[in-house]
Design an enzyme around this catalytic site. Sequence first.
Site, PDB file in Angstrom:
ATOM      1  N   TYR A  30       1.176   7.368  -8.633  1.00 27.46           N
ATOM      2  CA  TYR A  30       2.042   7.287  -7.449  1.00 27.46           C
ATOM      3  C   TYR A  30       2.491   8.677  -6.991  1.00 27.46           C
ATOM      4  O   TYR A  30       2.437   9.006  -5.803  1.00 27.46           O
ATOM      5  CB  TYR A  30       3.250   6.406  -7.797  1.00 27.46           C
ATOM      6  CG  TYR A  30       4.192   6.146  -6.657  1.00 27.46           C
ATOM      7  CD1 TYR A  30       3.903   5.185  -5.682  1.00 27.46           C
ATOM      8  CD2 TYR A  30       5.388   6.846  -6.544  1.00 27.46           C
ATOM      9  CE1 TYR A  30       4.785   4.938  -4.642  1.00 27.46           C
ATOM     10  CE2 TYR A  30       6.268   6.601  -5.507  1.00 27.46           C
ATOM     11  CZ  TYR A  30       5.966   5.644  -4.558  1.00 27.46           C
ATOM     12  OH  TYR A  30       6.831   5.398  -3.517  1.00 27.46           O
ATOM     13  N   GLY A  58      10.774  -4.405   3.131  1.00 32.49           N
ATOM     14  CA  GLY A  58      11.493  -3.180   2.790  1.00 32.49           C
ATOM     15  C   GLY A  58      11.658  -2.171   3.919  1.00 32.49           C
ATOM     16  O   GLY A  58      12.175  -2.486   4.993  1.00 32.49           O
ATOM     17  N   ILE A  59      11.199  -0.959   3.644  1.00 35.34           N
ATOM     18  CA  ILE A  59      11.375   0.149   4.596  1.00 35.34           C
ATOM     19  C   ILE A  59      10.604  -0.120   5.889  1.00 35.34           C
ATOM     20  O   ILE A  59      11.128   0.077   6.991  1.00 35.34           O
ATOM     21  CB  ILE A  59      10.921   1.476   3.942  1.00 35.34           C
ATOM     22  CG1 ILE A  59      11.898   1.845   2.808  1.00 35.34           C
ATOM     23  CG2 ILE A  59      10.821   2.594   4.965  1.00 35.34           C
ATOM     24  CD1 ILE A  59      11.435   2.996   1.918  1.00 35.34           C
ATOM     25  N   LYS A  82       1.671  10.524  -3.384  1.00 38.03           N
ATOM     26  CA  LYS A  82       2.723  10.914  -2.435  1.00 38.03           C
ATOM     27  C   LYS A  82       2.718  12.412  -2.165  1.00 38.03           C
ATOM     28  O   LYS A  82       3.011  12.855  -1.055  1.00 38.03           O
ATOM     29  CB  LYS A  82       4.088  10.436  -2.942  1.00 38.03           C
ATOM     30  CG  LYS A  82       4.226   8.917  -2.975  1.00 38.03           C
ATOM     31  CD  LYS A  82       4.005   8.310  -1.591  1.00 38.03           C
ATOM     32  CE  LYS A  82       4.311   6.841  -1.513  1.00 38.03           C
ATOM     33  NZ  LYS A  82       4.141   6.272  -0.170  1.00 38.03           N
ATOM     34  N   GLY A 142       5.867  -5.700   6.727  1.00 37.04           N
ATOM     35  CA  GLY A 142       6.317  -7.018   6.270  1.00 37.04           C
ATOM     36  C   GLY A 142       7.456  -6.979   5.269  1.00 37.04           C
ATOM     37  O   GLY A 142       7.946  -8.038   4.864  1.00 37.04           O
ATOM     38  N   THR A 152       2.676   0.116   9.433  1.00 41.75           N
ATOM     39  CA  THR A 152       2.055  -0.605   8.304  1.00 41.75           C
ATOM     40  C   THR A 152       3.106  -0.816   7.215  1.00 41.75           C
ATOM     41  O   THR A 152       4.100  -0.090   7.140  1.00 41.75           O
ATOM     42  CB  THR A 152       0.854   0.157   7.715  1.00 41.75           C
ATOM     43  OG1 THR A 152       1.321   1.360   7.098  1.00 41.75           O
ATOM     44  CG2 THR A 152      -0.184   0.465   8.773  1.00 41.75           C
TER      45      THR A 152
HETATM   46  P1  NAD Z   1       7.794  -2.885  -0.314  1.00 44.04           P
HETATM   47  O1  NAD Z   1       7.033  -3.306  -1.515  1.00 44.04           O
HETATM   48  O2  NAD Z   1       9.060  -3.579   0.031  1.00 44.04           O
HETATM   49  O3  NAD Z   1       6.850  -2.897   0.974  1.00 44.04           O
HETATM   50  C1  NAD Z   1       5.545  -2.429   0.955  1.00 44.04           C
HETATM   51  C2  NAD Z   1       4.733  -3.235   1.953  1.00 44.04           C
HETATM   52  O4  NAD Z   1       3.402  -2.699   1.973  1.00 44.04           O
HETATM   53  C3  NAD Z   1       4.619  -4.724   1.586  1.00 44.04           C
HETATM   54  O5  NAD Z   1       4.955  -5.536   2.696  1.00 44.04           O
HETATM   55  C4  NAD Z   1       3.150  -4.889   1.213  1.00 44.04           C
HETATM   56  O6  NAD Z   1       2.628  -6.174   1.511  1.00 44.04           O
HETATM   57  C5  NAD Z   1       2.501  -3.799   2.056  1.00 44.04           C
HETATM   58  N1  NAD Z   1       1.196  -3.406   1.536  1.00 44.04           N
HETATM   59  C6  NAD Z   1       0.840  -3.198   0.243  1.00 44.04           C
HETATM   60  N2  NAD Z   1      -0.469  -2.894   0.156  1.00 44.04           N
HETATM   61  C7  NAD Z   1      -0.954  -2.903   1.422  1.00 44.04           C
HETATM   62  C8  NAD Z   1      -2.231  -2.668   1.972  1.00 44.04           C
HETATM   63  N3  NAD Z   1      -3.299  -2.377   1.212  1.00 44.04           N
HETATM   64  N4  NAD Z   1      -2.388  -2.755   3.325  1.00 44.04           N
HETATM   65  C9  NAD Z   1      -1.327  -3.065   4.104  1.00 44.04           C
HETATM   66  N5  NAD Z   1      -0.094  -3.321   3.641  1.00 44.04           N
HETATM   67  C10 NAD Z   1       0.096  -3.227   2.305  1.00 44.04           C
HETATM   68  O7  NAD Z   1       8.072  -1.321  -0.561  1.00 44.04           O
HETATM   69  P2  NAD Z   1       9.060  -0.295   0.168  1.00 44.04           P
HETATM   70  O8  NAD Z   1      10.026   0.139  -0.849  1.00 44.04           O
HETATM   71  O9  NAD Z   1       9.528  -0.805   1.471  1.00 44.04           O
HETATM   72  O10 NAD Z   1       8.056   0.913   0.391  1.00 44.04           O
HETATM   73  C11 NAD Z   1       7.604   1.330   1.671  1.00 44.04           C
HETATM   74  C12 NAD Z   1       7.049   2.742   1.542  1.00 44.04           C
HETATM   75  O11 NAD Z   1       8.083   3.611   1.112  1.00 44.04           O
HETATM   76  C13 NAD Z   1       5.933   2.853   0.486  1.00 44.04           C
HETATM   77  O12 NAD Z   1       4.974   3.785   0.937  1.00 44.04           O
HETATM   78  C14 NAD Z   1       6.671   3.421  -0.706  1.00 44.04           C
HETATM   79  O13 NAD Z   1       5.807   4.116  -1.567  1.00 44.04           O
HETATM   80  C15 NAD Z   1       7.663   4.320  -0.022  1.00 44.04           C
HETATM   81  N6  NAD Z   1       8.810   4.668  -0.845  1.00 44.04           N
HETATM   82  C16 NAD Z   1       9.696   3.722  -1.266  1.00 44.04           C
HETATM   83  C17 NAD Z   1      10.780   4.107  -2.036  1.00 44.04           C
HETATM   84  C18 NAD Z   1      11.812   3.131  -2.524  1.00 44.04           C
HETATM   85  O14 NAD Z   1      12.715   3.543  -3.273  1.00 44.04           O
HETATM   86  N7  NAD Z   1      11.749   1.869  -2.148  1.00 44.04           N
HETATM   87  C19 NAD Z   1      10.947   5.459  -2.388  1.00 44.04           C
HETATM   88  C20 NAD Z   1      10.028   6.381  -1.951  1.00 44.04           C
HETATM   89  C21 NAD Z   1       8.964   5.999  -1.160  1.00 44.04           C
END
Ligand code: NAD
Length: 257
Positions: free
Chosen positions: A163, A20-21, A167, A18, A15
Amino acid sequence: MAAPLRLISRLAVVTGGGSGIGRAVCQRFAAEGASVVVADISEGSANQTLESLPQGHRGQEHMALGVDVSSKDSVEKLVTSIQCRYFQPPSVCVSAAGITLDEFLLKMEEKDFDRVIQVNLKGTYLLTQAVSKALVASGSTKGSIITVGSIVGKVGNIGQVNYSASKAGVEGLTRTAAKELSSRFGIRCNCVLPGFITTPMTDKVPEKVLSKVTSMIPLGRMGEPSEVADVCAFLASDDSRYITGVSIEVAGGLFIG
Ligand code: NAD
């Protein structure tokens, strides 16, 4: 260096696939031979990830699906659609969907607190439960659930009361799931804790804050999504077969000790 092929014949759902990670995890899993279901609330973004995935390993077949992880109905439909297409549940499941709605505690609105908990924490619960139920019902004896927490869940962060709570909850959920599912059903459950990773989520953080944080990171830079994906691939594969219930920090040493 070519990726190892540790995930041949595995079916994975990711999930937040689409962006980032989550997108990097989909790409890494596909490179290691898995069939990948890219799931995201944004079907357009999920399809863009799908188009970027390498193909050609034995039996590999990817797909993209829309899902709102905060909705039980939507998550159940996702798992049903996967089983209809592949005739099996996914044995690897990554909950990377997540959002931020930042505000100081004194100004945080209830709806913004609730929404972040619904997506980040309840969404992880709903997917973990739906995939685990499907695996148990199928008689499978092996699975790897990977959740995405955050370093912020451990240490807190100004402006992120919702947040950081979500987490911290994800870590507790993961450890409990590991205790319930590992020995009885062979489903390992582990959590990755990214630090500050360059994605659209951190693009929203002011430059001033990012440069202050970066100066505190022992490895001296923000992380890349692919560096979190590397750890997820390890946790998905048999290389981590004796690991369950742990949280792995992928944070460049931020907040050591
Ligand atoms: P991102 O915003 O690039 O990607 C998040 C994705 O989740 C998006 O594609 C979005 O459309 C999707 N999304 C949002 N709400 C949704 C829902 N209700 N149902 C299904 N999809 C949904 O963010 P990221 O940085 O790639 O984060 C990915 C994960 O890593 C998240 O859980 C975030 O909290 C965690 N995280 C990120 C960081 C960071 O520094 N980027 C640090 C710690 C944890």
